[in-house]
Design an enzyme around this catalytic site. Structure first.
Site, PDB file in Angstrom:
ATOM      1  N   PHE A 464      -9.969  -9.946  -3.687  1.00 33.48           N
ATOM      2  CA  PHE A 464     -10.870  -9.891  -4.839  1.00 33.48           C
ATOM      3  C   PHE A 464     -11.981  -8.857  -4.649  1.00 33.48           C
ATOM      4  CE2 PHE A 464      -9.721 -14.598  -4.561  1.00 33.48           C
ATOM      5  CZ  PHE A 464      -8.528 -14.421  -5.233  1.00 33.48           C
ATOM      6  N   HIS A 465     -11.563  -7.644  -4.248  1.00 31.56           N
ATOM      7  CA  HIS A 465     -12.514  -6.558  -4.021  1.00 31.56           C
ATOM      8  C   HIS A 465     -12.151  -5.315  -4.833  1.00 31.56           C
ATOM      9  CE1 HIS A 465     -13.161  -8.379   0.284  1.00 31.56           C
ATOM     10  NE2 HIS A 465     -13.725  -9.114  -0.665  1.00 31.56           N
ATOM     11  N   PRO A 466     -11.994  -5.426  -6.152  1.00 32.80           N
ATOM     12  CA  PRO A 466     -11.633  -4.233  -6.934  1.00 32.80           C
ATOM     13  C   PRO A 466     -12.797  -3.251  -7.013  1.00 32.80           C
ATOM     14  CG  PRO A 466     -12.141  -6.055  -8.406  1.00 32.80           C
ATOM     15  CD  PRO A 466     -12.140  -6.624  -7.003  1.00 32.80           C
TER      16      PRO A 466
END
Length: 533
Positions: A464-466
């Protein structure tokens, strides 16, 4: 119509920090946010972190298109739809990134964003509770703490890393990232210390920041100068106008979407959706990056994991203690030890990250292994795969088309295979001898490259690191979206300040560099010199 000096879209990590600094300087700020209150127990209790990112009340609910290199799976892409943005639903892990990450940014055209340039902002934003260090801040709005590591598995992981040949690092956010040591978190006095708690509430107390609930539909322009935002709330359209500038801090998913809806993006794509082209910027929505990870899980030979609390009664006891005293297991995110290592001698700085957890469970908390166990979340840090965010239609309420193109580069597979084998080497050390049972996943039978690849294809999950979808670069770079002052190239009066601007993803979790971006953006907007290092 609401008028303020500055209009910011998105009350997330960067947006809250930016609003705070602009208000501190005496300016009025209109902060547009679609999400609601962050006061719920599932957000404020660190131990409940698996809940908010799976609640439609707090999460936009995005998912990818079928990812062709991951067996056609659609992966969840949570983004905070709440005050504090993703800092209110994330795992609270605090990682600045490696100094070489920011030096790469500068070398790739983001002048003034090298490590020496960003370090003063990292220091300004934090109150670090790990001692005294010339590289850490002591009086910033964001409290950064460490868990107590009372569970013996936390220290076993750190010791095993050293036994396997890596150094102990007392502060991976300080002098040396590489090695194993305590993990840091945005937790203070037992509560999640989100951007809303750290920045937004103090900003609101100045009386110069106003939160406006609504969905930003498009940027308003007079000629090529942005002057406001058209927004919708409960079926009613309204306009919020800026006396000075408009700033997008809406996330690496919603920021490029809003740019494209407003005529800024790849000309051909915009025309496909009947959108008039204001600025042909092919980099809008391109360069999408993320961290993937797998969970290496083991059974525990001793009843020392958190499994004893992974039932209704146990969770109830944890919750009651937290409600009454803000202490106990509920006051920790349970990520209290970590590691940063290199996948091979060819890596010039760490490119693998570990989060250790004294429980064998999915990140969303939906499936736990039966019995006591533990796991390491592990994945490569600098994937060469690149994806896109594209409009599904010209309708602002429709979610965009998100395609990370995960695992499309051969090096990603090599690095992930190294993750599996290096993790086994760590857990095979004497420090885990009294605790280590059978390998739950991938499983001891998974040994060959082909078997490991199949496991990755079926089980890799987003961390969850876009980021990267409005890349910062030189003003004459045709693929850059913003210049080093964060001004959108090709128009006036418009900037971007969130993780969209990252030229390349940083080592580790992205909340800290996102907040730093909001801090630094404020000085660019105000025309101020950076704080002293």
């Amino acid at each position: 119509m609401t008028i303020a000096d500055y209009v910011i879209v998105g009350a997330g990590s960067a947006g809250c920090a930016l609003a705070y600094r602009l208000a501190e300087a005496g300016h009025t700020v209109a902060l547009i946010e679609f999400g609601g209150s962050d006061t719920g127990i599932f957000i404020q209790m660190p131990g409940a972190l698996s809940y908010p990112m799976n609640m439609p009340r707090y999460d936009w609910g995005f998912s990818t298109v079928p990812e062709q290199h991951l067996g056609g799976r659609r992966l969840a892409t949570p983004r905070g739809k709440v005050l504090g943005g993703s800092s209110s639903i994330n795992g609270m892990v605090f990682v600045r990134g490696n100094p070489k990450d920011f030096d790469f940014w500068e070398e790739s055209g983001a002048k003034g964003w090298g490590y020496a340039d960003v370090l003063p902002y990292f220091k300004r934003m934090e109150s670090w509770h790990g001692g005294e260090s010339p590289l850490r801040g002591a009086d910033g709005p964001l409290h950064v703490t460490r868990g107590k590591r009372r569970n013996p598995l936390f220290n076993a992981f750190i010791e095993a890393g050293q036994q396997a040949g890596w150094p102990y690092t007392p502060d991976y956010n300080g002098e040396n990232q590489e090695g194993f040591g305590p993990m840091e978190a945005t937790i203070w006095k037992g509560r999640r210390w989100s951007a809303a708690n750290a920045y937004l509430r103090p900003a609101l107390r100045t009386g110069r920041v106003r939160i406006i609930r609504g969905l930003a539909c498009r940027i308003l322009f007079e000629g090529n100068r942005a002057y406001g935002i058209e927004m919708e709330w409960k079926g009613r359209m309204d306009q919020v106008t800026a006396g000075r500038e408009v700033i997008l801090s809406a996330s690496p998913i919603n920021t490029p979407k809003l740019l494209m809806l407003s005529g800024i993006g790849p000309a051909g794509h915009l025309r496909e959706h009947g959108i008039e082209v204001l600025a042909d910027r092919p980099g809008v929505g391109a360069n999408l990056q993320d961290h993937l990870e797998i969970y290496m899980q083991y059974k525990a030979l001793k009843p020392v994991s958190l499994y004893a609390y992974y039932n209704l009664l146990g969770k109830g006891r944890v919750g009651v203690e937290w409600l009454l005293q803000k202490t106990g297991l509920g006051a920790s995110n349970q990520f209290e030890s970590c590691g940063f290592i290199r996948s091979s001698d060819q890596a010039d700085y760490p490119d693998i990250q570990y989060h250790f957890l004294p429980l064998a469970v999915r990140y969303d908390g939906k499936a736990a292994a039966k019995g006591h166990g533990f796991q390491a979340h592990v994945g490569p840090m600098r994937s060469k795969s690149r994806g896109t965010v594209r409009l599904a239609s010209a309708e602002p309420r429709e979610a965009p088309r998100i395609h990370f193109n995960y695992m499309s580069h051969e090096d990603d597979w090599k690095e992930f295979r190294a993750c599996v084998r290096l993790t086994r080497r760590i857990f095979d050390q004497p420090a885990f001898a009294e605790y280590r049972g059978d390998e739950i996943q991938p499983g001891a039978q998974v040994q060959s490259d082909e078997q490991i690849d199949a496991f990755i294809r079926d089980h890799a999950e987003s961390a969850f690191h876009p980021c990267g979808t409005a890349r910062m670069g030189a003003a004459d770079d045709p693929d850059a979206v913003v210049d080093p002052e964060l001004r959108v190239i090709g128009v006036q009066g418009l900037r971007v300040a969130d993780s969209s601007i990252f030229p390349r993803i940083t080592n580790g979790n992205l909340n800290a560099p996102s907040i730093m971006t909001g801090e630094k953006a404020a000085d660019h907007i105000l025309g101020r010199r950076p704080p002293l290092p």
